[in-house]
Design a protein around this motif. Structure first.
Motif, PDB file in Angstrom:
ATOM      1  N   GLY A  66       0.821  -1.198   0.000  1.00  0.00           N
ATOM      2  CA  GLY A  66       0.000   0.000   0.000  1.00  0.00           C
ATOM      3  C   GLY A  66       0.862   1.257   0.000  1.00  0.00           C
ATOM      4  O   GLY A  66       0.522   2.258  -0.636  1.00  0.00           O
ATOM      5  N   THR A  67       1.974   1.201   0.705  1.00  0.00           N
ATOM      6  CA  THR A  67       2.904   2.334   0.741  1.00  0.00           C
ATOM      7  C   THR A  67       3.372   2.715  -0.659  1.00  0.00           C
ATOM      8  O   THR A  67       3.369   3.880  -1.041  1.00  0.00           O
ATOM      9  CB  THR A  67       4.129   1.975   1.614  1.00  0.00           C
TER      10      THR A  67
ATOM     11  N   TYR B  30      -3.907   7.290   7.497  1.00  0.00           N
ATOM     12  CA  TYR B  30      -2.597   6.678   7.251  1.00  0.00           C
ATOM     13  C   TYR B  30      -2.535   6.240   5.798  1.00  0.00           C
ATOM     14  O   TYR B  30      -3.460   5.592   5.302  1.00  0.00           O
ATOM     15  CB  TYR B  30      -2.412   5.465   8.162  1.00  0.00           C
TER      16      TYR B  30
ATOM     17  N   GLY C 190       0.443   4.735   4.436  1.00  0.00           N
ATOM     18  CA  GLY C 190       1.747   4.099   4.304  1.00  0.00           C
ATOM     19  C   GLY C 190       2.832   5.034   4.808  1.00  0.00           C
ATOM     20  O   GLY C 190       2.549   6.129   5.305  1.00  0.00           O
TER      21      GLY C 190
ATOM     22  N   GLU D 203      -8.792   8.436   3.159  1.00  0.00           N
ATOM     23  CA  GLU D 203      -9.398   7.122   3.363  1.00  0.00           C
ATOM     24  C   GLU D 203     -10.915   7.355   3.407  1.00  0.00           C
ATOM     25  O   GLU D 203     -11.389   7.993   4.355  1.00  0.00           O
ATOM     26  CB  GLU D 203      -8.967   6.525   4.709  1.00  0.00           C
TER      27      GLU D 203
ATOM     28  N   ASN E 231      -7.382   3.877  10.375  1.00  0.00           N
ATOM     29  CA  ASN E 231      -6.075   3.902  11.025  1.00  0.00           C
ATOM     30  C   ASN E 231      -6.008   4.840  12.222  1.00  0.00           C
ATOM     31  O   ASN E 231      -4.939   5.116  12.752  1.00  0.00           O
ATOM     32  CB  ASN E 231      -4.992   4.244  10.001  1.00  0.00           C
TER      33      ASN E 231
ATOM     34  N   ASP F 293      -7.825   6.444  -0.940  1.00  0.00           N
ATOM     35  CA  ASP F 293      -6.955   5.365  -0.467  1.00  0.00           C
ATOM     36  C   ASP F 293      -7.866   4.259   0.093  1.00  0.00           C
ATOM     37  O   ASP F 293      -8.321   4.325   1.230  1.00  0.00           O
ATOM     38  CB  ASP F 293      -5.989   5.892   0.599  1.00  0.00           C
TER      39      ASP F 293
ATOM     40  N   VAL G  44      -7.022   1.089   0.478  1.00  0.00           N
ATOM     41  CA  VAL G  44      -6.186  -0.070   0.814  1.00  0.00           C
ATOM     42  C   VAL G  44      -6.910  -0.987   1.814  1.00  0.00           C
ATOM     43  O   VAL G  44      -6.847  -2.210   1.698  1.00  0.00           O
ATOM     44  CB  VAL G  44      -4.799   0.378   1.339  1.00  0.00           C
ATOM     45  N   ILE G  45      -7.632  -0.391   2.757  1.00  0.00           N
ATOM     46  CA  ILE G  45      -8.444  -1.216   3.669  1.00  0.00           C
ATOM     47  C   ILE G  45      -9.842  -1.465   3.087  1.00  0.00           C
ATOM     48  O   ILE G  45     -10.318  -2.602   3.057  1.00  0.00           O
ATOM     49  CB  ILE G  45      -8.608  -0.537   5.052  1.00  0.00           C
TER      50      ILE G  45
ATOM     51  N   LYS H 275      -3.708  -4.818   0.648  1.00  0.00           N
ATOM     52  CA  LYS H 275      -4.373  -5.747   1.585  1.00  0.00           C
ATOM     53  C   LYS H 275      -5.186  -6.839   0.856  1.00  0.00           C
ATOM     54  O   LYS H 275      -4.603  -7.767   0.339  1.00  0.00           O
ATOM     55  CB  LYS H 275      -5.160  -4.946   2.619  1.00  0.00           C
TER      56      LYS H 275
HETATM   57  C1  LIG Z   1      -2.231  -0.484   5.376  1.00  0.00           C
HETATM   58  C2  LIG Z   1      -2.485   0.806   4.689  1.00  0.00           C
HETATM   59  C3  LIG Z   1      -1.541   1.404   3.841  1.00  0.00           C
HETATM   60  C4  LIG Z   1      -0.146   0.877   3.709  1.00  0.00           C
HETATM   61  O1  LIG Z   1      -0.092  -0.384   3.148  1.00  0.00           O
HETATM   62  P1  LIG Z   1       1.237  -1.277   3.400  1.00  0.00           P
HETATM   63  O2  LIG Z   1       0.991  -2.471   2.548  1.00  0.00           O
HETATM   64  O3  LIG Z   1       1.298  -1.541   4.844  1.00  0.00           O
HETATM   65  O4  LIG Z   1       2.380  -0.461   2.911  1.00  0.00           O
HETATM   66  C5  LIG Z   1      -1.915   2.527   3.126  1.00  0.00           C
HETATM   67  N1  LIG Z   1      -3.130   3.064   3.254  1.00  0.00           N
HETATM   68  C6  LIG Z   1      -4.059   2.530   4.084  1.00  0.00           C
HETATM   69  C7  LIG Z   1      -5.410   3.151   4.157  1.00  0.00           C
HETATM   70  C8  LIG Z   1      -3.752   1.402   4.842  1.00  0.00           C
HETATM   71  O5  LIG Z   1      -4.653   0.928   5.703  1.00  0.00           O
END
Ligand SMILES: *Cc1c(COP(=O)(O)O)cnc(C)c1O
Length: 431
Positions: free
Chosen positions: A118-119, A145, A147, A207, A212, A240, A242-243, A268
């Motif tokens: 995600g970073t 958050y 990353g 997000e 986070n 973002d 990612v979650i 994720k």
């Molecule tokens: C976990 C997360 C990230 C970072 O992902 P990594 O795989 O840990 O680098 C980025 N954005 C959000 C919203 C996250 O929850």
């Protein structure tokens, strides 16, 4: 008391060869004043430590494992892929298949690029947005958050909240001056910032459900305003997810609220438990990425066949089953149960809940932003946490992380969890 002597020994060794004994800060259990457990294996909703204790797991690897641990179809897909070689450094068919699935499920993603975390996804999205707009500034929100890339480590959530570090040393001041920060859910401040800096802001990153600083579901009006104001100023909107991607529905949270960001970042769940991230969006923006365009971004292991196999198997299972309804039901059962326990014990702590995600904040006020989240009673949380763990329930070891339910969690798991929560809440109030 649960015996955890082997974990303690390992952790002592680990601290000699690894900073803080871990490869990612929150894992160290510092926030709850414990030593971390070393995990030997995991299956379904259960994790087992090296001392032979078992726990119902609500960390789920911090989000990816929506199907639980070691799902048979994913294990099979991985074994089959491994037999054909773990990385080619050349295109493989599964990259295309996974990209197609994601793009079909999330209409705003016309093209995407796979990365390894995600970073990497958010870092690359920021570079792309800056190149595309010719502007330098990025706006983010307190407690979100994205990353650990330099430009995002300002009032970030997750491990940084836990450690009480608002930012990190090692980031040049010159960098940070291009990151603007304002309050989550705060439309007025957003408008003020745009009035002042609007023409210089390359992108807003958010997000769309914050996961986070604990779980915070924003007002849809806030996200609608974000879309409107970014369009007005020619700023790109980055969601973002990612979650929230494939956690909130088969697709992303944007599908549910019908807002189209310009770029979406994922991670994720789309990696099925292997290291994966992705960023994608409008074709005219994505075509600036090399080699189609001039914005450089690369990766030795990006799109590797193992990660693609795990991600593909996960998304196929999610596409072909109506698991989101089940997850919502389980989430509702657990959240409702916790709310009742709070009422029974005369406690007015806040439970934030959406679908298969929830956070219990040890605070009486509503939690809608970062400043509310950080005023939570973390001492009580630690007490609560220790009892919970002792009772065989493994929550994230921090007040500021989200609990995740997987399709492998059963009603029996939920019942056992509620019993543990009842005891832990009670003991957390003593003394
Ligand atoms: C976990 C997360 C990230 C970072 O992902 P990594 O795989 O840990 O680098 C980025 N954005 C959000 C919203 C996250 O929850």
């Amino acid at each position: 008391m649960k015996e955890t002597i082997k974990s303690k020994q390992r952790f002592a060794e680990a601290q000699k060869v690894m900073p803080g004994g871990v490869n990612s800060p929150v894992r160290a259990f510092k926030a709850v004043g414990l030593d971390p457990l070393f995990i030997e294996r995991a299956q379904g909703s259960q994790i087992y430590d090296i001392d032979g204790n078992s726990y119902i797991d609500y960390v789920c690897s911090w989000g990816p494992l929506i199907l639980g641990h070691a799902h048979p179809q994913i294990v099979k897909a991985l074994c089959q892929a491994a037999e054909r070689g773990t990385s080619y450094g050349a295109p493989c068919e599964k990259e295309v298949e996974l990209a197609q699935l994601i793009s079909q499920a999330i209409p705003s993603i016309e093209q995407l690029r796979m990365v390894n975390s995600g970073t990497e996804a958010t870092m690359s999205a920021a570079r792309l947005a800056r190149a595309f707009t010719g502007r330098d500034k990025i706006l983010k929100f307190e407690g979100c958050y994205h990353g650990h890339a330099d430009s995002f480590l300002i009032k970030a959530g997750s491990g940084l909240l836990t450690a009480g570090v608002p930012t990190s040393p090692g980031i040049p001041v010159d960098y940070v001056k291009n990151t603007l920060v304002t309050g989550y859910n705060d439309i007025d401040s957003l408008q003020d910032i745009f009035e002042q800096w609007g023409q210089d802001i390359a992108a807003v990153i958010v997000e769309p459900i914050a996961g986070n600083m604990g779980l915070i579901v924003p007002d849809t009006a806030f996200l609608v305003e974000l879309r409107k104001i970014t369009e007005h100023y020619g700023t790109l909107l980055i969601f973002d997810e990612v979650i929230s991607g494939f956690r909130t529905c088969y697709g992303a949270y944007q599908n549910l609220i019908d807002i189209k960001p310009d770029i979406t970042t994922l991670g994720k769940i789309i990696g099925g438990g292997l290291p994966v991230g992705a960023y994608g969006g409008r074709r005219d923006i994505m075509e600036r990425v090399a080699p189609a365009g001039d914005v450089y971004q690369a990766g030795t292991l990006s799109g590797n066949p193992l990660a693609m196999a795990a991600g593909l198997a996960t998304l196929q299972i999610l596409r072909d089953n109506d698991y989101y309804t089940d997850l919502e039901e389980l989430g509702g059962l657990l959240s409702q149960g916790i709310i009742e326990l709070l009422q029974n014990q005369g406690l007015d702590y806040r439970l934030n809940h959406w679908g298969s995600m929830f956070s219990l904040f040890f605070i009486r006020e509503e939690v809608r932003n970062y400043s509310a989240a950080v005023s939570s009673d973390t001492v009580r949380f630690s007490k609560f946490y220790r009892v919970l763990l002792e009772e065989g329930v493994y929550f994230p070891p921090s007040q500021f992380e989200v609990c995740f339910i997987s399709t492998a969690h059963s009603r029996k798991d939920i019942e056992e969890t509620l019993q543990a929560v009842e005891k832990a809440l009670y003991i957390s109030q003593l003394g």
